[in-house]
Design an enzyme around this catalytic site. Structure first.
Site, PDB file in Angstrom:
ATOM      1  N   HIS A 187       0.803  -1.224   0.000  1.00  0.00           N
ATOM      2  CA  HIS A 187       0.000   0.000   0.000  1.00  0.00           C
ATOM      3  C   HIS A 187       0.838   1.277   0.000  1.00  0.00           C
ATOM      4  O   HIS A 187       0.308   2.380   0.110  1.00  0.00           O
ATOM      5  CB  HIS A 187      -0.902  -0.032   1.236  1.00  0.00           C
ATOM      6  N   LYS A 189       2.905   4.484  -1.120  1.00  0.00           N
ATOM      7  CA  LYS A 189       2.831   5.417  -2.253  1.00  0.00           C
ATOM      8  C   LYS A 189       4.071   6.305  -2.242  1.00  0.00           C
ATOM      9  O   LYS A 189       4.120   7.302  -1.521  1.00  0.00           O
ATOM     10  CB  LYS A 189       1.573   6.281  -2.177  1.00  0.00           C
ATOM     11  N   ASP A 194      15.412  10.282  -9.408  1.00  0.00           N
ATOM     12  CA  ASP A 194      16.783  10.649  -9.071  1.00  0.00           C
ATOM     13  C   ASP A 194      16.893  10.987  -7.584  1.00  0.00           C
ATOM     14  O   ASP A 194      16.641  10.147  -6.761  1.00  0.00           O
ATOM     15  CB  ASP A 194      17.268  11.788  -9.966  1.00  0.00           C
TER      16      ASP A 194
END
Length: 516
Positions: A187, A189, A194
């Site tokens: 879950h 995110k 870079d």
């Protein structure tokens, strides 16, 4: 015209049924900064569905706490996780889906891979981590979308599918698609390019770029933080199933299979690999912090930015025996004294019993923001899912009654977010100290403070502790923008016709609340 930017790496961690947002909406460039290093690798984390317990009126309080006070008050977090010192000016709070979309703009992945083949120096590598169940759901899904790229660029792409060790045996055979995602998913995110990254609770589906309110923070040019999350993704990818160009999957050599192998062996092995990343970074940052304290009297060189902010990555992977986010969050709630005000928000208000006891027993003032029924992500859904907003109404009503029974209405305030034609998915908290008109700490990322987040899914967020006045002001603005669209909950709220909860929903909620 500026020369094409070379990529070193990009990390996405999203909560989406497919990667349509990546291929259909995302274009151009992510950041307008020239890559300073040769080579590039793209890491895409994509989780799936759901969120998911243990303990140790009034206006916001005014005032000020200095750097030394903040450091001494919150540096205990470094006993659990790495502590990265960064200049607060490199941390940018994004306020809307459109800002999130503009920050996430990147060249089409396929075009970038094609360009990289023309430039041998670029050495672009793309590593994508999805949740197995959500990423495999339906005929057209994230796996089928990525297969053409995996087939065209087999040497440059790696696609991994995290599979919870709790979905196995008869349970795996009997529970149908979509419902199997309630057992546990990846879950996190995280979107990393870079040396810059975005931490959020938002996915990459279209609604998160248009009319689904979430929270998003961009850390720009924070190499050590980016390196940490890149290593975290690599470790999770290594213990996940590896997708081949023929749509078959296999474990990496030497790894335990997540649902065919021994459950304990898999979790122990995965925990060892992931904790090695966390512990290594923690030791390194503690040494750097010691060096920094010894050099604290030295003046900054011309143009050098002051590192006035601490970033603490908090990881929660209970199925693998990792409870760092839970431990830190519990202590934050426990130590929130009468000199504190905590603004806590969750798109799906379903606190664990432990978090609920800590809030009810704390001395701090709490302002809790949750979704009104019409902005709940399940509002209007077909079938059983359509009753989920009613379950959240029932849970909120029970909590409000506890607040009233304990006579805590002046200290704990519940508020509901309203916005026509929008949904609400924001989660996290802002921590105000007495004597401060602005927050000095925030939690932002994927956890929802619910049972799933703590026990079933694998999650990550960051704690930001800052004395940077501009960053504090931006955090205050973010908090106020969300809360200004809310109304306060009272006993009459739950008597409104649209808050009616069917009897069967009340009866089943205690049994299913741990799955959403």
């Amino acid at each position: 015209m500026a020369a094409p930017m070379t990529w070193r790496r990009l990390v996405y961690s999203v909560y989406t049924p497919a990667l349509s947002g990546v291929f259909s909406r995302i274009s151009d460039r992510l950041f307008r900064t020239q890559d300073r290093r040769r080579g590039s690798s793209l890491l895409l984390l994509a989780p799936l569905l759901a969120e998911t317990d243990t303990t140790p009126a009034s206006s916001r309080p005014p005032g000020s706490t200095g750097a030394a006070g903040l450091h001494s008050r919150f540096h205990w977090i470094a006993e659990h996780v790495p502590a990265f010192r960064v200049p607060g000016g490199r941390i940018h709070i994004l306020h809307s889906p459109d800002e999130f979309y503009q920050a996430m703009k990147v060249n089409c992945m396929e075009e970038a891979l094609e360009r990289s083949q023309e430039d041998t120096a670029a050495n672009l590598k793309v590593s994508i981590l999805l949740d197995y169940t959500r990423g495999s759901r339906g005929k057209n899904n994230s796996r089928t979308m990525l297969l053409p790229l995996l087939q065209r660029f087999p040497e440059q792409m790696r696609v991994c599918l995290y599979h919870t060790p709790d979905l196995r045996g008869l349970l795996r055979l009997l529970v149908p698609e979509r419902f199997n995602e309630t057992i546990g998913v990846q879950h996190i995110k995280v979107y990393l390019f870079d040396d810059s990254l975005i931490i959020s609770g938002a996915n990459l589906s279209d609604s998160y770029f248009t009319n689904r309110q979430d929270r998003y923070v961009l850390l720009e040019g924070c190499r050590e933080v980016a390196d940490f999350f890149a290593e975290l993704v690599r470790a999770v990818s290594d213990v996940s199933l590896q997708l081949e160009s023929d749509d078959s999957v296999h474990t990496k050599e030497g790894m335990v299979h997540p649902y065919k192998g021994n459950r304990t062996d898999f979790s122990t092995s995965a925990q060892k690999q992931i904790m090695e990343v966390i512990n290594t970074a923690r030791v390194q940052q503690n040494l750097q912090d010691l060096e920094h304290s010894q050099d604290s009297d030295l003046e900054l060189e011309s143009g050098e930015e002051r590192s006035d902010t601490w970033v603490f990555p908090l990881v929660q992977m209970k199925p693998l025996g990792i409870r760092l986010d839970e431990e830190v969050t519990q202590r934050l709630l426990w130590e929130a004294g009468g000199d504190s005000t905590v603004y806590l928000t969750s798109g799906y208000f379903n606190l664990t019993r432990t978090y609920m006891r800590l809030v009810l027993g704390a001395a701090a003032d709490y302002r809790i923001l949750m979704a009104s029924p019409e902005v709940n992500g399940f509002f209007g859904a077909k079938g059983v899912a359509g009753a989920i907003p009613e379950a959240y109404i029932h849970i909120a009503g029970q909590f409000y009654r506890q607040v009233c029974d304990l006579g805590q209405q002046s200290r704990i305030h519940l508020q509901e977010y309203h916005r026509p034609d929008w949904t609400f998915h924001a989660k996290g908290l802002w921590y105000y100290l007495q004597g401060n008109s602005r927050p000095c700490l925030t939690l932002i990322g994927s956890p929802n403070f619910g049972y799933r987040s703590v026990h079933r899914d694998i999650e990550a967020q960051i704690a930001i502790v800052t004395e940077n006045e501009e960053l504090q002001a931006n955090l205050q603005q973010e908090q106020e923008m969300l809360y200004k669209r809310s109304t306060e909950v009272s006993s009459s709220t739950f008597k409104q016709p649209d808050r009616h909860v069917k009897l069967w929903v009340k009866l089943v909620t205690p049994f299913i609340k741990n799955f959403f």
